[in-house]
Design a protein around this motif. Structure first.
Motif, PDB file in Angstrom:
ATOM      1  N   ALA A  33     -10.186  78.901 -10.007  1.00 37.99           N
ATOM      2  CA  ALA A  33     -10.241  79.151 -11.445  1.00 37.99           C
ATOM      3  C   ALA A  33      -9.331  78.147 -12.136  1.00 37.99           C
ATOM      4  CB  ALA A  33      -9.804  80.585 -11.743  1.00 37.99           C
ATOM      5  N   TYR A  34      -9.533  78.001 -13.426  1.00 36.20           N
ATOM      6  CA  TYR A  34      -8.842  76.961 -14.178  1.00 36.20           C
ATOM      7  C   TYR A  34      -7.935  77.549 -15.245  1.00 36.20           C
ATOM      8  CZ  TYR A  34     -11.784  73.925 -11.567  1.00 36.20           C
ATOM      9  OH  TYR A  34     -12.364  73.271 -10.505  1.00 36.20           O
ATOM     10  N   ILE A  35      -6.691  77.102 -15.208  1.00 35.95           N
ATOM     11  CA  ILE A  35      -5.727  77.452 -16.241  1.00 35.95           C
ATOM     12  C   ILE A  35      -5.942  76.536 -17.438  1.00 35.95           C
ATOM     13  CG2 ILE A  35      -3.252  77.530 -16.785  1.00 35.95           C
ATOM     14  CD1 ILE A  35      -2.886  78.114 -13.718  1.00 35.95           C
ATOM     15  N   SER A  36      -6.362  75.313 -17.149  1.00 37.01           N
ATOM     16  CA  SER A  36      -6.645  74.327 -18.193  1.00 37.01           C
ATOM     17  C   SER A  36      -7.728  73.381 -17.693  1.00 37.01           C
ATOM     18  CB  SER A  36      -5.371  73.535 -18.516  1.00 37.01           C
ATOM     19  OG  SER A  36      -5.664  72.442 -19.372  1.00 37.01           O
ATOM     20  N   PHE A  37      -8.616  72.993 -18.597  1.00 40.89           N
ATOM     21  CA  PHE A  37      -9.639  72.007 -18.258  1.00 40.89           C
ATOM     22  C   PHE A  37      -9.191  70.593 -18.615  1.00 40.89           C
ATOM     23  CE2 PHE A  37     -12.370  75.835 -18.683  1.00 40.89           C
ATOM     24  CZ  PHE A  37     -12.825  75.864 -17.373  1.00 40.89           C
ATOM     25  N   SER A  38      -8.271  70.480 -19.551  1.00 42.61           N
ATOM     26  CA  SER A  38      -7.777  69.158 -19.951  1.00 42.61           C
ATOM     27  C   SER A  38      -6.315  69.275 -20.349  1.00 42.61           C
ATOM     28  CB  SER A  38      -8.612  68.622 -21.114  1.00 42.61           C
ATOM     29  OG  SER A  38      -8.207  67.308 -21.439  1.00 42.61           O
ATOM     30  N   CYS A  54      -3.116  73.282  -8.348  1.00 44.78           N
ATOM     31  CA  CYS A  54      -3.463  71.859  -8.292  1.00 44.78           C
ATOM     32  C   CYS A  54      -3.569  71.297  -9.705  1.00 44.78           C
ATOM     33  CB  CYS A  54      -4.800  71.690  -7.569  1.00 44.78           C
ATOM     34  SG  CYS A  54      -5.349  69.984  -7.440  1.00 44.78           S
ATOM     35  N   VAL A  55      -3.010  70.101  -9.893  1.00 37.39           N
ATOM     36  CA  VAL A  55      -3.118  69.370 -11.153  1.00 37.39           C
ATOM     37  C   VAL A  55      -3.788  68.042 -10.844  1.00 37.39           C
ATOM     38  CG1 VAL A  55      -1.866  68.354 -13.091  1.00 37.39           C
ATOM     39  CG2 VAL A  55      -1.004  70.458 -12.018  1.00 37.39           C
ATOM     40  N   LYS A  56      -4.856  67.735 -11.580  1.00 37.70           N
ATOM     41  CA  LYS A  56      -5.591  66.487 -11.357  1.00 37.70           C
ATOM     42  C   LYS A  56      -5.659  65.680 -12.647  1.00 37.70           C
ATOM     43  CE  LYS A  56      -8.677  68.201  -7.765  1.00 37.70           C
ATOM     44  NZ  LYS A  56      -9.998  68.062  -7.183  1.00 37.70           N
ATOM     45  N   ASP A  80      -0.896  86.407 -10.811  1.00 39.47           N
ATOM     46  CA  ASP A  80      -0.371  86.270 -12.174  1.00 39.47           C
ATOM     47  C   ASP A  80      -1.096  85.153 -12.921  1.00 39.47           C
ATOM     48  OD1 ASP A  80       1.499  86.879 -14.327  1.00 39.47           O
ATOM     49  OD2 ASP A  80       2.448  84.971 -13.821  1.00 39.47           O
ATOM     50  N   LEU A  81      -1.294  84.017 -12.268  1.00 36.21           N
ATOM     51  CA  LEU A  81      -1.976  82.889 -12.909  1.00 36.21           C
ATOM     52  C   LEU A  81      -3.454  83.190 -13.167  1.00 36.21           C
ATOM     53  CD1 LEU A  81      -0.302  79.939 -10.979  1.00 36.21           C
ATOM     54  CD2 LEU A  81      -0.019  80.492 -13.407  1.00 36.21           C
ATOM     55  N   MET A  82      -4.081  84.012 -12.324  1.00 41.34           N
ATOM     56  CA  MET A  82      -5.488  84.367 -12.535  1.00 41.34           C
ATOM     57  C   MET A  82      -5.692  85.043 -13.892  1.00 41.34           C
ATOM     58  SD  MET A  82      -7.882  83.487 -10.442  1.00 41.34           S
ATOM     59  CE  MET A  82      -9.226  84.653 -10.591  1.00 41.34           C
ATOM     60  N   ARG A  83      -4.684  85.744 -14.371  1.00 40.04           N
ATOM     61  CA  ARG A  83      -4.788  86.409 -15.672  1.00 40.04           C
ATOM     62  C   ARG A  83      -4.726  85.408 -16.826  1.00 40.04           C
ATOM     63  NH1 ARG A  83      -2.083  90.237 -12.527  1.00 40.04           N
ATOM     64  NH2 ARG A  83       0.022  89.544 -13.005  1.00 40.04           N
ATOM     65  N   LYS A  84      -4.411  84.167 -16.522  1.00 37.98           N
ATOM     66  CA  LYS A  84      -4.252  83.144 -17.564  1.00 37.98           C
ATOM     67  C   LYS A  84      -5.366  82.084 -17.523  1.00 37.98           C
ATOM     68  CE  LYS A  84       0.782  83.649 -17.350  1.00 37.98           C
ATOM     69  NZ  LYS A  84       0.833  84.907 -16.645  1.00 37.98           N
ATOM     70  N   THR A  85      -6.411  82.342 -16.748  1.00 38.91           N
ATOM     71  CA  THR A  85      -7.455  81.329 -16.573  1.00 38.91           C
ATOM     72  C   THR A  85      -8.476  81.367 -17.700  1.00 38.91           C
ATOM     73  OG1 THR A  85      -8.787  82.795 -15.176  1.00 38.91           O
ATOM     74  CG2 THR A  85      -7.211  81.333 -14.067  1.00 38.91           C
ATOM     75  N   GLU A  86      -9.238  80.274 -17.792  1.00 37.70           N
ATOM     76  CA  GLU A  86     -10.332  80.182 -18.756  1.00 37.70           C
ATOM     77  C   GLU A  86     -11.594  79.791 -18.006  1.00 37.70           C
ATOM     78  OE1 GLU A  86      -9.926  76.167 -21.046  1.00 37.70           O
ATOM     79  OE2 GLU A  86      -7.901  76.986 -20.863  1.00 37.70           O
ATOM     80  N   ARG A 147     -21.455  66.763 -14.477  1.00 41.88           N
ATOM     81  CA  ARG A 147     -21.987  68.128 -14.487  1.00 41.88           C
ATOM     82  C   ARG A 147     -21.718  68.848 -13.162  1.00 41.88           C
ATOM     83  NH1 ARG A 147     -28.041  67.613 -15.346  1.00 41.88           N
ATOM     84  NH2 ARG A 147     -27.669  66.080 -13.725  1.00 41.88           N
ATOM     85  N   TYR A 148     -21.469  68.071 -12.098  1.00 41.75           N
ATOM     86  CA  TYR A 148     -21.236  68.653 -10.772  1.00 41.75           C
ATOM     87  C   TYR A 148     -19.754  68.749 -10.417  1.00 41.75           C
ATOM     88  CZ  TYR A 148     -26.214  68.552 -10.123  1.00 41.75           C
ATOM     89  OH  TYR A 148     -27.563  68.781 -10.268  1.00 41.75           O
ATOM     90  N   LYS A 149     -18.878  68.402 -11.329  1.00 41.28           N
ATOM     91  CA  LYS A 149     -17.449  68.624 -11.104  1.00 41.28           C
ATOM     92  C   LYS A 149     -17.205  70.131 -11.174  1.00 41.28           C
ATOM     93  CE  LYS A 149     -16.142  64.251 -11.227  1.00 41.28           C
ATOM     94  NZ  LYS A 149     -15.943  63.601  -9.964  1.00 41.28           N
ATOM     95  N   ASN A 150     -16.281  70.618 -10.373  1.00 39.35           N
ATOM     96  CA  ASN A 150     -16.003  72.053 -10.384  1.00 39.35           C
ATOM     97  C   ASN A 150     -15.537  72.538 -11.757  1.00 39.35           C
ATOM     98  OD1 ASN A 150     -16.533  73.208  -7.677  1.00 39.35           O
ATOM     99  ND2 ASN A 150     -15.177  71.568  -7.044  1.00 39.35           N
ATOM    100  N   THR A 151     -14.860  71.671 -12.503  1.00 37.12           N
ATOM    101  CA  THR A 151     -14.448  72.057 -13.859  1.00 37.12           C
ATOM    102  C   THR A 151     -15.679  72.336 -14.721  1.00 37.12           C
ATOM    103  OG1 THR A 151     -14.239  69.717 -14.426  1.00 37.12           O
ATOM    104  CG2 THR A 151     -12.206  70.896 -13.903  1.00 37.12           C
ATOM    105  N   ALA A 152     -16.695  71.490 -14.629  1.00 37.75           N
ATOM    106  CA  ALA A 152     -17.920  71.688 -15.411  1.00 37.75           C
ATOM    107  C   ALA A 152     -18.667  72.927 -14.932  1.00 37.75           C
ATOM    108  CB  ALA A 152     -18.818  70.459 -15.326  1.00 37.75           C
ATOM    109  N   LEU A 153     -18.678  73.162 -13.632  1.00 37.99           N
ATOM    110  CA  LEU A 153     -19.345  74.357 -13.104  1.00 37.99           C
ATOM    111  C   LEU A 153     -18.662  75.617 -13.630  1.00 37.99           C
ATOM    112  CD1 LEU A 153     -19.916  73.263  -9.392  1.00 37.99           C
ATOM    113  CD2 LEU A 153     -21.580  73.226 -11.269  1.00 37.99           C
ATOM    114  N   ALA A 154     -17.336  75.594 -13.718  1.00 38.07           N
ATOM    115  CA  ALA A 154     -16.582  76.754 -14.228  1.00 38.07           C
ATOM    116  C   ALA A 154     -16.812  76.949 -15.723  1.00 38.07           C
ATOM    117  CB  ALA A 154     -15.090  76.581 -13.935  1.00 38.07           C
ATOM    118  N   ARG A 155     -16.973  75.869 -16.456  1.00 41.32           N
ATOM    119  CA  ARG A 155     -17.155  75.972 -17.915  1.00 41.32           C
ATOM    120  C   ARG A 155     -18.609  76.208 -18.300  1.00 41.32           C
ATOM    121  NH1 ARG A 155     -14.530  70.849 -20.586  1.00 41.32           N
ATOM    122  NH2 ARG A 155     -16.732  70.616 -20.744  1.00 41.32           N
ATOM    123  N   LEU A 156     -19.530  75.482 -17.648  1.00 36.41           N
ATOM    124  CA  LEU A 156     -20.917  75.430 -18.132  1.00 36.41           C
ATOM    125  C   LEU A 156     -21.935  76.039 -17.198  1.00 36.41           C
ATOM    126  CD1 LEU A 156     -20.691  71.717 -19.294  1.00 36.41           C
ATOM    127  CD2 LEU A 156     -20.385  73.763 -20.717  1.00 36.41           C
TER     128      LEU A 156
END
Length: 161
Positions: A33-38, A54-56, A80-86, A147-156
């Motif tokens: 899960a993502y705390i931040s996409f950017s 992980c930070v990329k 705790d961090l899971m409660r802060k994801t988007e 579109r196949y990045k995990n960030t995009a899969l989580a958002r879109l």
């Protein structure tokens, strides 16, 4: 201190055409899960035992390389961090196969991404990555398809073809 770099290529595959017997490999059940996409700030659990923050960096359009920083965290920190994801939680099973001197990582997705499967390989250099031939059983190279990045899969969600 040198920041580790991630240099990888990714191919969309049909899981029924993978020429390896994944049933003989150890499955790694992952939830991320993502705390931040950017910038990309991700948490991941593997087999509900290992937890990583992980930070990329954002990859350049024509580059396969980006910096990646990983830190092991406790289950309590993860919860705790899971409660802060988007966005959505990405759920998948990963199988790792050693082949051609590299480790092929097959990610088979479930949940809202059910049916999606890709294979990725990390390389020591961009030159090694770009000279690696497309596997004949791969559907297509999606290394530069965001579109196949995990960030995009989580958002879109799953990309439309």
């Amino acid at each position: 201190m040198n920041t580790p770099k991630e240099i990888e290529r990714k191919w969309l595959v049909d899981k029924d055409k993978i020429p390896f017997d994944l049933s003989k490999e150890t499955p790694h059940k992952m939830k991320q899960a993502y705390i931040s996409f950017s910038p990309t700030i991700r948490i991941r659990s593997t087999n509900d035992k290992n937890f990583v923050l992980c930070v990329k960096s954002k990859p350049k359009k024509s580059s396969l390389s980006r910096t990646e920083f990983e830190l092991e965290i406790t289950k309590e920190q993860y919860d705790d961090l899971m409660r802060k994801t988007e966005g959505n939680v990405v759920s998948k099973t990963r199988y790792c196969i050693k082949h051609d001197g590299y480790t092929m990582e097959f990610d088979i997705f479930d949940g809202s991404l059910n049916g999606l499967c890709y294979m990725e390989i990390e390389f020591p250099s961009e030159e090694a990555a770009m000279s690696y031939p497309d596997p004949e059983w791969a559907i297509k190279d999606v290394s530069f398809d965001h579109r196949y990045k995990n960030t995009a899969l989580a958002r879109l969600g799953k990309p439309e073809e």
